[in-house]
Scaffold this motif. Structure first.
Motif, mmCIF file in Angstrom:
data_model
loop_
_atom_site.group_PDB
_atom_site.id
_atom_site.type_symbol
_atom_site.label_atom_id
_atom_site.label_comp_id
_atom_site.label_asym_id
_atom_site.label_seq_id
_atom_site.Cartn_x
_atom_site.Cartn_y
_atom_site.Cartn_z
ATOM 1 N N UNK A 1 55.236 -21.870 108.538
ATOM 2 C CA UNK A 1 56.238 -23.452 107.919
ATOM 3 C C UNK A 1 57.123 -22.650 106.853
ATOM 4 N N UNK A 2 58.648 -23.342 107.493
ATOM 5 C CA UNK A 2 59.908 -22.899 106.972
ATOM 6 C C UNK A 2 60.807 -23.464 106.688
ATOM 7 N N UNK B 1 63.845 -15.289 112.928
ATOM 8 C CA UNK B 1 63.809 -14.664 111.637
ATOM 9 C C UNK B 1 62.538 -14.097 112.338
ATOM 10 N N UNK B 2 61.869 -14.657 110.914
ATOM 11 C CA UNK B 2 60.471 -14.213 110.780
ATOM 12 C C UNK B 2 59.836 -14.500 112.554
ATOM 13 N N UNK B 3 60.278 -15.277 112.933
ATOM 14 C CA UNK B 3 59.150 -16.023 114.157
ATOM 15 C C UNK B 3 59.891 -14.739 115.436
ATOM 16 N N UNK B 4 61.160 -14.276 115.591
ATOM 17 C CA UNK B 4 61.073 -13.149 116.178
ATOM 18 C C UNK B 4 60.654 -12.208 116.075
ATOM 19 N N UNK B 5 60.698 -11.413 114.684
ATOM 20 C CA UNK B 5 59.831 -10.570 114.553
ATOM 21 C C UNK B 5 58.372 -10.199 114.637
ATOM 22 N N UNK C 1 53.954 -19.986 116.313
ATOM 23 C CA UNK C 1 54.313 -22.011 116.185
ATOM 24 C C UNK C 1 55.229 -21.984 114.816
ATOM 25 N N UNK C 2 56.467 -22.923 114.331
ATOM 26 C CA UNK C 2 57.069 -23.316 114.161
ATOM 27 C C UNK C 2 56.823 -24.829 113.057
#
Length: 232
Positions: A11-12, A20-24, A33-34
């Protein structure tokens, strides 16, 4: 539970950070999920049923603290909060409404992944850190009742929701009742951290426990650490 079976909700509201967080995390093998605002975060938490939420404090719609309150009221889930402000009040409030840990921006992806894995490890080991040798049932400390096997806490007969980290911290102090534990020892035993760089995490969680269970339960030994008094 393996990484690729673990679902994480990010949640951002900053697309660059979220991506960037999702890819990592995807590269680390997690399902991801985002959500980009407060209301969407609550909806996605309900539908996606994540095993952990990475939650920014500052969000449009309503903030991360309100997201935390609403999500935890429906289904307890570990939450790691992201905050751009190194403000102790914000951190204590976040921990008080159900967050398990926090990372202050800017942060490294390596640190974030390590914190996520540490929180997940604590959730996946129910009872191991909590059960003392003589903990066949509940332990009563005045009006506080701690059921270490069921990982449940009651105060004056009313159940109190503790996050996995808060419960493990309380259980660690209970196992060593009467002894003064340094912050470094608590970091090692509760957080599995080999260094003492996160002493403020300990302080914030102790303050969150005091907010929920009362100020007199945990004694501060200035310059040393914390103790659950044998006579309490």
């Amino acid at each position: 539970m393996t990484a690729n079976e673990t679902r994480i909700l990010i949640v951002e509201d900053e697309p660059t950070i979220a991506r960037a967080v999702a890819d990592r995390l995807v590269a680390e093998g997690f399902g991801v999920d985002v959500a980009g605002d407060g209301p969407t975060a609550v909806e996605r938490a309900r539908a996606y049923e994540p095993h952990l939420i990475v939650l920014d404090v500052m969000l449009p719609g309503f903030d991360g603290l309100e997201v935390c309150r609403r999500v935890q009221s429906e289904r307890p889930v570990p939450i790691l909060m992201l905050t751009a402000r190194d403000d102790e009040t914000d951190l204590i409030v976040g921990l008080g409404v159900g967050a398990d840990d926090y990372v202050t921006k800017p942060f490294s992806m390596r640190e974030l992944v390590a914190r996520i894995r540490a929180v997940l490890r604590r959730v996946e080991r129910p009872g191991t850190a909590a059960v003392a040798d003589d903990a066949a049932g509940a332990v009563c400390i005045g009006s506080l009742e701690v059921d270490q096997r069921a990982r449940r806490v009651r105060l004056d007969g009313r159940e109190v929701h503790l996050t996995p980290t808060e419960f493990d911290l309380l259980a660690c102090l209970l196992r060593n009742r009467g002894a003064v534990l340094t912050r470094a020892v608590l970091l090692e035993q509760v957080w599995n951290w080999a260094d003492a760089s996160g002493t403020r995490v300990v302080d914030s969680h102790v303050k969150a426990l005091r907010r929920k269970l009362g100020q007199g339960l945990i004694r501060t030994v200035h310059g040393v650490g914390y103790s659950l008094d044998a006579a309490s």
